[in-house]
Motif scaffolding. Structure first.
Motif, short mmCIF file in Angstrom:
data_model
loop_
_atom_site.label_atom_id
_atom_site.label_comp_id
_atom_site.label_asym_id
_atom_site.label_seq_id
_atom_site.Cartn_x
_atom_site.Cartn_y
_atom_site.Cartn_z
N THR A 78 6.21 13.28 103.41
CA THR A 78 7.01 14.34 104.02
C THR A 78 8.06 14.84 103.04
N SER A 79 8.07 16.15 102.80
CA SER A 79 8.99 16.72 101.81
C SER A 79 10.23 17.33 102.44
N ASN A 80 10.29 17.43 103.78
CA ASN A 80 11.51 17.90 104.43
C ASN A 80 11.66 17.19 105.78
N ASN A 81 12.89 16.99 106.19
CA ASN A 81 13.08 16.15 107.37
C ASN A 81 14.48 16.32 107.95
N PHE A 82 14.55 16.42 109.29
CA PHE A 82 15.80 16.27 110.00
C PHE A 82 16.00 14.79 110.29
N MET A 83 17.19 14.29 110.03
CA MET A 83 17.41 12.85 110.11
C MET A 83 18.71 12.54 110.83
#
Length: 388
Positions: A78-83
């Motif tokens: 995964t290259s983008n993520n809300f965390m």
């Protein structure tokens, strides 16, 4: 005549009594007037609840490297993520004038396997005086600058790589044990100290994983009040699975106030320790007898420039850039990691009550290893937080 004689004697007696009374009042007035003892009307326990919300949006900018820094030769990840990083709740109960009990939990840890997570602080602290206090339970033993303040006022993105590594080794982060802390004066130099003994195998453990303990000491000398210049010395020894281990460190910190609006905060810290976790992960028939063949060494420098805006909608602006160097096995198989993290921060409520940070984390390794975290990486971060 007898009447006048008696009257005269009475007058002389009154004058003498008045003189003694006046003299006594004058002498008392030269001494500190004792304050009447006030009854302690404080009702215990006193309960205080605090919290922290912190979330991020991450974008990986390196090909085939995910947002956690793991390289994938097959292009997956995964290259983008809300965390959601933290949803902390702290309860502090002052149960007497000298005794407090603190519990801190990170509810965000429920998103994964919460075993050995969630509960962070859980301790009782008894303060005899400013010179001596005892803490027992699960807490962060002082072994460097970062242990002395919480995550919500960190000047950069997160804890340093060095802090995280020494937490795995049992010297920093949340540990179970006993600590004595206090502050005294060496002549005109203020000194803060901490002496700790911990299990050394992390938080929320049912038992210690061996019979050994880790002993550490921190001494912090305040050398300049004007520039808030402090020097910290850290040292520790211990035993892990019947092998001797050690850790040493030094840190410098200062805060220069240029004027009421501009200030510069600087931190420099260096540490070295036995990497007993790596040592014990190797098969017994292969590893050497001396665990000090496996050593961790790290250093970081963090300057933070702050401008107080004091607008009704914007409190302050911050600019920081942390440089880190960490080598987890510099004697046997050196592969140092260098990290540069420039950050811009906007503070909307005072004391970091609400802020937004934007930055980039650049990771570089001497040797890149495919399908591992030891791979060059660039990561863009937007972080929001609110403390209450």
């Amino acid at each position: 005549m007898a009447f006048f004689s008696l009257k005269k004697r009475s007058l002389i007696l009154c004058i003498l009594m008045g003189w003694f009374s006046a003299n006594a009042q004058i002498q008392d007035s030269l001494q500190p007037t004792p304050k009447p003892q006030e009854e302690d009307h404080v009702k215990y326990p006193q309960i205080q609840i605090k919290g922290l919300f912190q979330a991020r949006y991450l974008v990986g900018m390196s090909k085939d490297v995910d947002v956690n820094g793991l390289h994938h030769t097959d292009g997956s990840g995964t290259s983008n993520n809300f965390m959601l990083k933290y949803m902390r709740v702290q309860v502090k109960a002052q149960i007497s004038k000298r005794t407090e009990v603190v519990a801190l939990a990170n509810l965000a840890d429920f998103k994964n396997d919460p075993k050995s997570k969630v509960l962070e602080n859980a301790y009782l602290k008894y303060t005899f005086s400013p010179k001596l206090a005892f803490t027992v339970g699960q807490f962060r033993p002082w072994f460097g600058i970062e242990e002395t303040y919480p995550i919500d006022i960190i000047k950069s993105l997160d804890w340093s790589n060095q802090y995280s590594e020494f937490g795995k080794l049992g010297w920093t982060s949340f540990q179970i044990g006993l600590s004595a802390t206090g502050q005294v004066k060496l002549g005109e130099i203020p000194l803060q100290y901490a002496v700790s003994v911990v299990n050394g195998n992390g938080k929320n453990q049912v038992n210690d994983n061996d019979n050994g303990k880790q002993y550490s000491t921190r001494l912090l000398f305040g050398l300049s009040k004007k520039y808030n210049f402090n020097v910290g010395l850290n040292g520790g020894i211990g035993e892990v699975f019947s092998k001797k281990v050690y850790a040493v460190g030094i840190d410098l910190s200062s805060m220069v106030q240029f004027d009421p609006r501009w200030s510069l905060d600087m931190q420099l810290e260096a540490k070295q320790a036995t990497n007993h976790v790596l040592y014990n992960s190797i098969a017994p028939e292969v590893r050497p007898d001396n665990p000090d063949q496996y050593l961790t060494r790290g250093v970081y420098f963090l300057p933070n420039l702050r401008y107080e805006i004091n607008h009704k909608n914007l409190s302050a602006f911050e600019l920081s850039c942390r440089y880190e160097y960490l080598d987890t096995n510099f004697r046997m198989a050196s592969n140092p990691r260098q990290t540069i993290t420039p950050m811009v921060g906007l503070e909307f409520l005072k004391n970091y009550g609400a802020r937004i940070q934007l930055g980039v984390q650049f990771d570089r390794y001497k040797y890149q290893v495919e399908n591992t975290n030891q791979y060059n990486n660039n990561l863009f971060i937007v972080q929001v937080q609110s403390r209450f």
